[in-house]
Design an enzyme around this catalytic site. Sequence first.
Site, PDB file in Angstrom:
ATOM      1  N   HIS A  68       0.882  -1.181   0.000  1.00  0.00           N
ATOM      2  CA  HIS A  68       0.000   0.000   0.000  1.00  0.00           C
ATOM      3  C   HIS A  68       0.913   1.224   0.000  1.00  0.00           C
ATOM      4  O   HIS A  68       1.420   1.633   1.054  1.00  0.00           O
ATOM      5  CB  HIS A  68      -0.900   0.000   1.237  1.00  0.00           C
ATOM      6  CG  HIS A  68      -1.850  -1.156   1.268  1.00  0.00           C
ATOM      7  ND1 HIS A  68      -2.868  -1.293   0.338  1.00  0.00           N
ATOM      8  CD2 HIS A  68      -1.932  -2.233   2.089  1.00  0.00           C
ATOM      9  CE1 HIS A  68      -3.545  -2.411   0.607  1.00  0.00           C
ATOM     10  NE2 HIS A  68      -2.996  -2.987   1.657  1.00  0.00           N
ATOM     11  N   GLU A  80      -1.393  -6.814  -2.061  1.00  0.00           N
ATOM     12  CA  GLU A  80      -2.503  -5.847  -1.913  1.00  0.00           C
ATOM     13  C   GLU A  80      -2.142  -4.493  -2.511  1.00  0.00           C
ATOM     14  O   GLU A  80      -2.493  -3.449  -1.953  1.00  0.00           O
ATOM     15  CB  GLU A  80      -2.855  -5.653  -0.429  1.00  0.00           C
ATOM     16  CG  GLU A  80      -3.161  -6.930   0.327  1.00  0.00           C
ATOM     17  CD  GLU A  80      -3.658  -6.697   1.746  1.00  0.00           C
ATOM     18  OE1 GLU A  80      -3.884  -5.531   2.131  1.00  0.00           O
ATOM     19  OE2 GLU A  80      -3.832  -7.693   2.471  1.00  0.00           O
TER      20      GLU A  80
HETATM   21  C1  XIL Z   1      -9.651  -3.598   4.230  1.00  0.00           C
HETATM   22  C2  XIL Z   1     -10.830  -3.642   3.262  1.00  0.00           C
HETATM   23  O1  XIL Z   1     -10.389  -3.233   1.989  1.00  0.00           O
HETATM   24  C3  XIL Z   1     -11.936  -2.750   3.742  1.00  0.00           C
HETATM   25  O2  XIL Z   1     -13.089  -2.918   2.923  1.00  0.00           O
HETATM   26  C4  XIL Z   1     -12.290  -3.068   5.195  1.00  0.00           C
HETATM   27  O3  XIL Z   1     -13.241  -2.143   5.669  1.00  0.00           O
HETATM   28  C5  XIL Z   1     -11.043  -3.024   6.064  1.00  0.00           C
HETATM   29  O4  XIL Z   1     -10.077  -3.899   5.537  1.00  0.00           O
HETATM   30  N1  XIL Z   1      -4.710  -4.737   4.896  1.00  0.00           N
HETATM   31  C6  XIL Z   1      -5.412  -5.919   4.775  1.00  0.00           C
HETATM   32  C7  XIL Z   1      -6.802  -5.894   4.271  1.00  0.00           C
HETATM   33  O5  XIL Z   1      -4.841  -6.998   4.990  1.00  0.00           O
HETATM   34  O6  XIL Z   1      -7.595  -6.911   4.841  1.00  0.00           O
HETATM   35  C8  XIL Z   1      -7.462  -4.543   4.496  1.00  0.00           C
HETATM   36  O7  XIL Z   1      -8.713  -4.575   3.831  1.00  0.00           O
HETATM   37  C9  XIL Z   1      -6.575  -3.433   3.977  1.00  0.00           C
HETATM   38  C10 XIL Z   1      -5.251  -3.426   4.692  1.00  0.00           C
END
Ligand code: XIL
Length: 352
Positions: free
Chosen positions: A241, A270
């Site tokens: 991220h 992600e």
């Molecule tokens: C996030 C989802 O995208 C949202 O919809 C939810 O409200 C919160 O979780 N790291 C992770 C994911 O491992 O599970 C998270 O996903 C984002 C950060």
Amino acid sequence: MDRRGQSRRNFLKCSAAALAAGAGFTAPATALSHPHPLRKLADERNLRIGPAVAYNPLVNERSYYHTVRHEFNILTPENAMKWAGTHPQQNQYTFTQADAIFNFGVAHGLAIHGHNLCWQSANPSWLTNGHFSRDQLITILQDHINTVAGRYSGSIAAWDVVNEALNGSGNLASGVWHDGLGTDYVALAFQFAREADPNALLVYNDYSIETVNAKSNGLYNMVQDFQQNGIPIDGVGFQMHIDINGINYASFAQNLQRFADLGLALFISEMDVRMPLPATDAKLAAQANVYANILAAVLNQPACYAFQTWGFTDKYSWIPGSYPGYGAALIFDENYNPKPAYDALAAELMTG
Ligand code: XIL
């Protein structure tokens, strides 16, 4: 009624089972009919590429459904397989949403990356407020992993077994599992996952471990410790991220290499690349560069198994809600049109 009208009606009333079977509707023309979808380009590079998928738009929006089906060869359920999604009461499991996403992926030849089996977030209140003993928590964790990973055993490519267990110093962070069960909860979760699904790649997934730093050093030590003690671990997920300033790519490549040298499968699990809003052409170009640079490192590292993004359309992204003022982090815009980042990924897959 013409065929398109008919197929739209069919889509709107289709059940999860029909969804998985394809429901017989035709793909809209325009943006969803790229001659070289990422999926095809990635297949040719022996790479899996794909997004986190949310249940509601998958069931309700044909552009969402068709883009996933057409463009990608792997998916991760965004929320549907988390504890809060599957285990609302201690003695009750619900799999409607998880099964729908899973069945859709299997029906269309996408690999499934399960997310996740143990985390300090997205837990039901019966668990967080339960004041359970260590022994009770071990039983609860084992039962959950048996039930959830066991359900999809043999048909799922990988599981995020433990998510975000480390703090910025590379030590175990506090949370329901650490505080109630003890520091061996991570190892126990991996052992339970292997028993529940002997074939899935068992992955540790976290953020801010992309480069060589204190947190990734802590993870590296943990993996070595697991390997020396016979705890099964097969992969690491680097969440990625990040923002349009990118990261230190040399350090990223070096970090991938040291985990590859441990024999692990590596996931960019992600990825999104947020920018301060509003989006401009310059920011979109910078974003495209960041996506391409990360994919280039992935294509250079044979241990990389998948390049995954957290969503794919800016219409549905966790970024605006979690990083106020930021957004436009994904590779399709809110109307499902490919952005410069999409073109940069396609070009990298073709030539990189
Ligand atoms: C996030 C989802 O995208 C949202 O919809 C939810 O409200 C919160 O979780 N790291 C992770 C994911 O491992 O599970 C998270 O996903 C984002 C950060």
